[in-house]
Design a protein around this motif. Structure first.
Motif, PDB file in Angstrom:
ATOM      1  N   LEU A  44       0.782  -1.229   0.000  1.00  0.00           N
ATOM      2  CA  LEU A  44       0.000   0.000   0.000  1.00  0.00           C
ATOM      3  C   LEU A  44       0.821   1.290   0.000  1.00  0.00           C
ATOM      4  CD1 LEU A  44      -2.977   0.554  -0.210  1.00  0.00           C
ATOM      5  CD2 LEU A  44      -3.102   0.669   2.260  1.00  0.00           C
ATOM      6  N   PRO A  45       1.974   1.344   0.639  1.00  0.00           N
ATOM      7  CA  PRO A  45       2.750   2.594   0.590  1.00  0.00           C
ATOM      8  C   PRO A  45       3.130   3.044  -0.823  1.00  0.00           C
ATOM      9  CG  PRO A  45       3.509   1.275   2.407  1.00  0.00           C
ATOM     10  CD  PRO A  45       2.531   0.423   1.637  1.00  0.00           C
ATOM     11  N   ILE A  46       3.089   2.156  -1.783  1.00  0.00           N
ATOM     12  CA  ILE A  46       3.361   2.550  -3.170  1.00  0.00           C
ATOM     13  C   ILE A  46       2.301   3.541  -3.646  1.00  0.00           C
ATOM     14  CG2 ILE A  46       3.489   1.691  -5.540  1.00  0.00           C
ATOM     15  CD1 ILE A  46       4.667  -0.900  -4.349  1.00  0.00           C
ATOM     16  N   ALA A  47       1.090   3.419  -3.120  1.00  0.00           N
ATOM     17  CA  ALA A  47       0.013   4.337  -3.495  1.00  0.00           C
ATOM     18  C   ALA A  47       0.265   5.751  -2.967  1.00  0.00           C
ATOM     19  CB  ALA A  47      -1.320   3.821  -2.974  1.00  0.00           C
ATOM     20  N   TYR A  48       1.124   5.882  -1.977  1.00  0.00           N
ATOM     21  CA  TYR A  48       1.443   7.216  -1.439  1.00  0.00           C
ATOM     22  C   TYR A  48       2.264   8.034  -2.431  1.00  0.00           C
ATOM     23  CZ  TYR A  48       0.295   5.147   3.142  1.00  0.00           C
ATOM     24  OH  TYR A  48      -0.312   4.517   4.185  1.00  0.00           O
ATOM     25  N   LEU A  49       3.060   7.369  -3.247  1.00  0.00           N
ATOM     26  CA  LEU A  49       3.976   8.081  -4.145  1.00  0.00           C
ATOM     27  C   LEU A  49       3.284   9.070  -5.078  1.00  0.00           C
ATOM     28  CD1 LEU A  49       6.541   5.280  -4.991  1.00  0.00           C
ATOM     29  CD2 LEU A  49       6.845   7.245  -3.491  1.00  0.00           C
ATOM     30  N   PRO A  50       2.247   8.701  -5.803  1.00  0.00           N
ATOM     31  CA  PRO A  50       1.610   9.687  -6.686  1.00  0.00           C
ATOM     32  C   PRO A  50       1.041  10.881  -5.920  1.00  0.00           C
ATOM     33  CG  PRO A  50       0.839   7.487  -7.209  1.00  0.00           C
ATOM     34  CD  PRO A  50       1.671   7.380  -5.982  1.00  0.00           C
ATOM     35  N   ILE A  51       0.559  10.635  -4.721  1.00  0.00           N
ATOM     36  CA  ILE A  51      -0.009  11.725  -3.926  1.00  0.00           C
ATOM     37  C   ILE A  51       1.083  12.690  -3.467  1.00  0.00           C
ATOM     38  CG2 ILE A  51      -1.230  12.269  -1.785  1.00  0.00           C
ATOM     39  CD1 ILE A  51      -2.720   9.592  -2.171  1.00  0.00           C
ATOM     40  N   VAL A  52       2.241  12.146  -3.128  1.00  0.00           N
ATOM     41  CA  VAL A  52       3.351  12.991  -2.684  1.00  0.00           C
ATOM     42  C   VAL A  52       3.991  13.712  -3.867  1.00  0.00           C
ATOM     43  CG1 VAL A  52       5.667  12.932  -1.661  1.00  0.00           C
ATOM     44  CG2 VAL A  52       3.814  11.590  -0.652  1.00  0.00           C
ATOM     45  N   ILE A  53       4.140  13.014  -4.968  1.00  0.00           N
ATOM     46  CA  ILE A  53       4.815  13.603  -6.129  1.00  0.00           C
ATOM     47  C   ILE A  53       3.934  14.645  -6.814  1.00  0.00           C
ATOM     48  CG2 ILE A  53       5.719  13.088  -8.430  1.00  0.00           C
ATOM     49  CD1 ILE A  53       6.633  10.384  -7.288  1.00  0.00           C
ATOM     50  N   VAL A  54       2.651  14.354  -6.965  1.00  0.00           N
ATOM     51  CA  VAL A  54       1.743  15.263  -7.675  1.00  0.00           C
ATOM     52  C   VAL A  54       0.565  15.607  -6.752  1.00  0.00           C
ATOM     53  CG1 VAL A  54       0.425  15.638  -9.788  1.00  0.00           C
ATOM     54  CG2 VAL A  54       2.350  14.049  -9.804  1.00  0.00           C
ATOM     55  N   PRO A  55       0.777  16.485  -5.790  1.00  0.00           N
ATOM     56  CA  PRO A  55      -0.303  16.789  -4.848  1.00  0.00           C
ATOM     57  C   PRO A  55      -1.446  17.593  -5.476  1.00  0.00           C
ATOM     58  CG  PRO A  55       1.606  18.151  -4.392  1.00  0.00           C
ATOM     59  CD  PRO A  55       2.001  17.189  -5.476  1.00  0.00           C
TER      60      PRO A  55
END
Length: 84
Positions: A44-55
């Motif tokens: 699940l932490p992989i799903a955090y990446l798009p949110i952090v990269i492209v807020p």
């Protein structure tokens, strides 16, 4: 003509195997849920990446729900022991 005693022994072994398999499943019916939660908690932490990269995409509204699902998966999957 097949040997009826050999057939009987084979049927008896098959019934015993099925009975043992059924008892293993009934001993831990939540094992699949536990294993799924364990691996989801890892992935699940992989799903955090798009949110952090492209807020600016608007994903920030999903962060609390994503964190709650992740926490739930960590708790549910904590007793799972992966085997190799």
């Amino acid at each position: 003509m097949p040997d009826s005693s050999a057939l009987y022994r084979e049927l008896s072994r098959s019934r015993e195997w099925l009975g043992n398999a059924a008892s293993r499943v009934s001993d831990r019916p939540h094992a699949a849920l536990e294993a799924g939660a364990f691996w989801l908690a890892i992935a699940l932490p992989i799903a955090y990446l798009p949110i952090v990269i492209v807020p600016a995409v608007g994903g920030s509204q999903f962060v609390p729900a994503l964190l709650a699902v992740h926490a739930l998966c960590v708790v549910l999957g904590s007793d799972h022991t992966p085997t190799a």
